[in-house]
Scaffold this motif. Sequence first.
Motif, short mmCIF file in Angstrom:
data_model
loop_
_atom_site.label_atom_id
_atom_site.label_comp_id
_atom_site.label_asym_id
_atom_site.label_seq_id
_atom_site.Cartn_x
_atom_site.Cartn_y
_atom_site.Cartn_z
N SER A 108 4.01 3.40 5.35
CA SER A 108 3.57 2.10 5.41
C SER A 108 2.26 1.93 4.71
CB SER A 108 3.12 1.95 7.01
OG SER A 108 4.06 1.94 7.77
N VAL A 109 1.34 2.87 4.69
CA VAL A 109 0.13 2.84 3.72
C VAL A 109 0.49 2.81 2.43
CG1 VAL A 109 -1.74 4.24 3.14
CG2 VAL A 109 -1.44 3.91 5.50
N MET A 165 2.17 -2.90 -2.84
CA MET A 165 1.95 -4.33 -2.87
C MET A 165 0.62 -4.85 -3.20
SD MET A 165 3.92 -5.58 0.57
CE MET A 165 3.01 -4.76 1.85
N LEU A 166 -0.57 -4.03 -2.98
CA LEU A 166 -1.69 -4.38 -3.46
C LEU A 166 -1.93 -4.15 -4.85
CD1 LEU A 166 -4.85 -4.95 -3.26
CD2 LEU A 166 -5.10 -2.44 -3.20
N MET A 189 3.18 1.76 1.01
CA MET A 189 3.80 0.37 0.74
C MET A 189 2.84 -0.62 0.53
SD MET A 189 6.75 -0.64 0.25
CE MET A 189 7.32 -2.23 -0.38
N VAL A 190 1.64 -0.70 1.54
CA VAL A 190 0.64 -1.67 1.24
C VAL A 190 0.07 -1.35 0.11
CG1 VAL A 190 -1.30 -2.39 2.41
CG2 VAL A 190 0.55 -1.89 3.84
#
Length: 116
Positions: free
Chosen positions: A48-49, A55-56, A51-52
Motif C-alpha cells: 500500500s505504501v 501515485m505521488l 502504491m501511494v
Amino acid sequence: MGEKTWRTGFATGARAGNPADDTAHSRHDTGALAAPRKEHRLDNVRGSVLMVLAMLGFALEDMFIKQLAGALSTGQILVMLGLGAGLVFGLICRAQGDRLLHPDALHPMVVLRNLC
C-alpha cells in the motif's frame, strides 16, 4: 472436472487460487479461517505504501511536464524525463547490487534483433 466449480466454471481449490487454501490462511478443526499471519499483513502495508508513493511520483511528474510545456518542446521534455528516470533506475540498481545491463543483452542475436 471432479472439483467443485462456481457458476463461472472455474475450478476451486489450491490450484485455482482459492483463498481458503492459500498459505496466508490456515484451517483449524472447526473449518473457520484464521487471521492472516503478521508477515502477510506487513506485506500488504508495504504494498500500500509503495502504491501511494507511485501515485505521488506520477502526480509530481505530471506537474513537472505541465510546467515545462510552456518553455520546452515535447522532445526536450521527453529526453529530460527519460534521462532522469534512467538515472533513478541506475541508482536503485546500484543500491541493490544489481547489474544495470545483463551480459546476455550483448549477445549478437539480441543486438541484431534490437537493430532491426
